[in-house]
Design a protein around this motif. Sequence first.
Motif, PDB file in Angstrom:
ATOM      1  N   MET A   1      34.448  27.679  34.846  1.00  0.00           N
ATOM      2  CA  MET A   1      35.505  28.283  34.069  1.00  0.00           C
ATOM      3  C   MET A   1      36.495  28.949  35.031  1.00  0.00           C
ATOM      4  O   MET A   1      36.115  29.542  36.020  1.00  0.00           O
ATOM      5  N   ASN A   2      37.789  28.847  34.732  1.00  0.00           N
ATOM      6  CA  ASN A   2      38.808  29.475  35.562  1.00  0.00           C
ATOM      7  C   ASN A   2      38.789  30.981  35.379  1.00  0.00           C
ATOM      8  O   ASN A   2      38.437  31.480  34.320  1.00  0.00           O
ATOM      9  N   ASP A   3      39.207  31.680  36.426  1.00  0.00           N
ATOM     10  CA  ASP A   3      39.303  33.134  36.316  1.00  0.00           C
ATOM     11  C   ASP A   3      40.448  33.502  35.385  1.00  0.00           C
ATOM     12  O   ASP A   3      41.505  32.886  35.401  1.00  0.00           O
ATOM     13  N   VAL A   4      40.225  34.509  34.571  1.00  0.00           N
ATOM     14  CA  VAL A   4      41.211  35.017  33.629  1.00  0.00           C
ATOM     15  C   VAL A   4      41.984  36.131  34.317  1.00  0.00           C
ATOM     16  O   VAL A   4      41.385  36.976  34.986  1.00  0.00           O
ATOM     17  N   PRO A   5      43.321  36.163  34.179  1.00  0.00           N
ATOM     18  CA  PRO A   5      44.081  37.259  34.781  1.00  0.00           C
ATOM     19  C   PRO A   5      43.563  38.608  34.280  1.00  0.00           C
ATOM     20  O   PRO A   5      43.280  38.787  33.106  1.00  0.00           O
ATOM     21  N   LEU A   6      43.434  39.551  35.195  1.00  0.00           N
ATOM     22  CA  LEU A   6      42.847  40.847  34.883  1.00  0.00           C
ATOM     23  C   LEU A   6      43.733  41.960  35.450  1.00  0.00           C
ATOM     24  O   LEU A   6      44.159  41.881  36.589  1.00  0.00           O
ATOM     25  N   GLU A   7      44.027  42.951  34.630  1.00  0.00           N
ATOM     26  CA  GLU A   7      44.798  44.105  35.098  1.00  0.00           C
ATOM     27  C   GLU A   7      44.159  45.384  34.578  1.00  0.00           C
ATOM     28  O   GLU A   7      43.356  45.346  33.644  1.00  0.00           O
ATOM     29  N   VAL A  70      32.481  49.353  31.045  1.00  0.00           N
ATOM     30  CA  VAL A  70      33.867  48.931  31.194  1.00  0.00           C
ATOM     31  C   VAL A  70      34.379  48.624  29.794  1.00  0.00           C
ATOM     32  O   VAL A  70      33.768  47.839  29.060  1.00  0.00           O
ATOM     33  N   VAL A  71      35.470  49.250  29.403  1.00  0.00           N
ATOM     34  CA  VAL A  71      36.109  48.974  28.117  1.00  0.00           C
ATOM     35  C   VAL A  71      37.345  48.136  28.427  1.00  0.00           C
ATOM     36  O   VAL A  71      38.159  48.511  29.272  1.00  0.00           O
ATOM     37  N   TYR A  72      37.479  47.000  27.747  1.00  0.00           N
ATOM     38  CA  TYR A  72      38.601  46.111  28.038  1.00  0.00           C
ATOM     39  C   TYR A  72      39.020  45.333  26.809  1.00  0.00           C
ATOM     40  O   TYR A  72      38.268  45.215  25.845  1.00  0.00           O
ATOM     41  N   THR A  73      40.243  44.825  26.848  1.00  0.00           N
ATOM     42  CA  THR A  73      40.724  43.949  25.788  1.00  0.00           C
ATOM     43  C   THR A  73      40.992  42.580  26.398  1.00  0.00           C
ATOM     44  O   THR A  73      41.341  42.464  27.577  1.00  0.00           O
ATOM     45  N   HIS A  74      40.817  41.567  25.573  1.00  0.00           N
ATOM     46  CA  HIS A  74      41.124  40.201  25.996  1.00  0.00           C
ATOM     47  C   HIS A  74      42.061  39.588  24.967  1.00  0.00           C
ATOM     48  O   HIS A  74      41.773  39.612  23.776  1.00  0.00           O
ATOM     49  N   THR A  75      43.178  39.087  25.454  1.00  0.00           N
ATOM     50  CA  THR A  75      44.120  38.360  24.611  1.00  0.00           C
ATOM     51  C   THR A  75      44.180  36.950  25.160  1.00  0.00           C
ATOM     52  O   THR A  75      44.643  36.750  26.291  1.00  0.00           O
ATOM     53  N   PRO A  76      43.665  35.954  24.408  1.00  0.00           N
ATOM     54  CA  PRO A  76      43.689  34.579  24.909  1.00  0.00           C
ATOM     55  C   PRO A  76      45.105  34.172  25.339  1.00  0.00           C
ATOM     56  O   PRO A  76      46.082  34.443  24.655  1.00  0.00           O
ATOM     57  N   GLY A  77      45.159  33.554  26.502  1.00  0.00           N
ATOM     58  CA  GLY A  77      46.430  33.116  27.052  1.00  0.00           C
ATOM     59  C   GLY A  77      47.181  34.204  27.806  1.00  0.00           C
ATOM     60  O   GLY A  77      48.150  33.925  28.497  1.00  0.00           O
ATOM     61  N   MET A  78      46.745  35.464  27.663  1.00  0.00           N
ATOM     62  CA  MET A  78      47.430  36.578  28.316  1.00  0.00           C
ATOM     63  C   MET A  78      46.544  37.231  29.372  1.00  0.00           C
ATOM     64  O   MET A  78      47.041  37.774  30.334  1.00  0.00           O
ATOM     65  N   GLY A  79      45.249  37.245  29.165  1.00  0.00           N
ATOM     66  CA  GLY A  79      44.348  37.832  30.144  1.00  0.00           C
ATOM     67  C   GLY A  79      43.580  39.023  29.615  1.00  0.00           C
ATOM     68  O   GLY A  79      43.514  39.280  28.417  1.00  0.00           O
ATOM     69  N   VAL A  80      43.005  39.765  30.550  1.00  0.00           N
ATOM     70  CA  VAL A  80      42.158  40.915  30.261  1.00  0.00           C
ATOM     71  C   VAL A  80      42.864  42.169  30.765  1.00  0.00           C
ATOM     72  O   VAL A  80      43.415  42.177  31.858  1.00  0.00           O
ATOM     73  N   THR A  81      42.826  43.206  29.950  1.00  0.00           N
ATOM     74  CA  THR A  81      43.310  44.524  30.369  1.00  0.00           C
ATOM     75  C   THR A  81      42.140  45.488  30.315  1.00  0.00           C
ATOM     76  O   THR A  81      41.535  45.676  29.253  1.00  0.00           O
ATOM     77  N   VAL A  82      41.817  46.071  31.464  1.00  0.00           N
ATOM     78  CA  VAL A  82      40.751  47.067  31.511  1.00  0.00           C
ATOM     79  C   VAL A  82      41.343  48.377  31.010  1.00  0.00           C
ATOM     80  O   VAL A  82      42.345  48.855  31.528  1.00  0.00           O
ATOM     81  N   VAL A  83      40.720  48.928  29.970  1.00  0.00           N
ATOM     82  CA  VAL A  83      41.222  50.139  29.339  1.00  0.00           C
ATOM     83  C   VAL A  83      40.643  51.381  30.008  1.00  0.00           C
ATOM     84  O   VAL A  83      41.346  52.348  30.263  1.00  0.00           O
ATOM     85  N   TYR A  84      39.331  51.351  30.308  1.00  0.00           N
ATOM     86  CA  TYR A  84      38.685  52.555  30.825  1.00  0.00           C
ATOM     87  C   TYR A  84      37.338  52.208  31.440  1.00  0.00           C
ATOM     88  O   TYR A  84      36.723  51.201  31.078  1.00  0.00           O
ATOM     89  N   TYR A  85      36.876  53.058  32.356  1.00  0.00           N
ATOM     90  CA  TYR A  85      35.522  53.004  32.908  1.00  0.00           C
ATOM     91  C   TYR A  85      34.873  54.342  32.615  1.00  0.00           C
ATOM     92  O   TYR A  85      35.525  55.374  32.736  1.00  0.00           O
TER      93      TYR A  85
END
Length: 94
Positions: A1-7, A70-85
């Motif tokens: 699987m390809n890596d998903v963009p993460l910020e 790790v709390v994060y959101t995933h939006t398909p086609g947009m990537g992952v946003t890490v909200v909090y640790y």
Amino acid sequence: MNDVPLEEAEPARKAYVDLTEGERDMVRNALALIARDPAAGREVPGWRPPSVEYTYTTPLAPDTAEAITVVYTHTPGMGVTVVYYFRDPQVVDP
């Protein structure tokens, strides 16, 4: 699987600074896994599509109940946003 963009969101960047080096290592490992498979975490019910919110908890050591979540959101086609640790005093799932 390809890596998903993460910020990281600003609250996550601020929380990361407060973690110990060992906790940061665990976070980096968790982020690598999440980047490969955003559904690796536990879905938080009630989140509005198209984004899905997840929590991913990783124990700090095999013989402890302490963990990092790790709390994060995933939006398909947009990537992952890490909200909090955050430090979790007790692991729910072994």
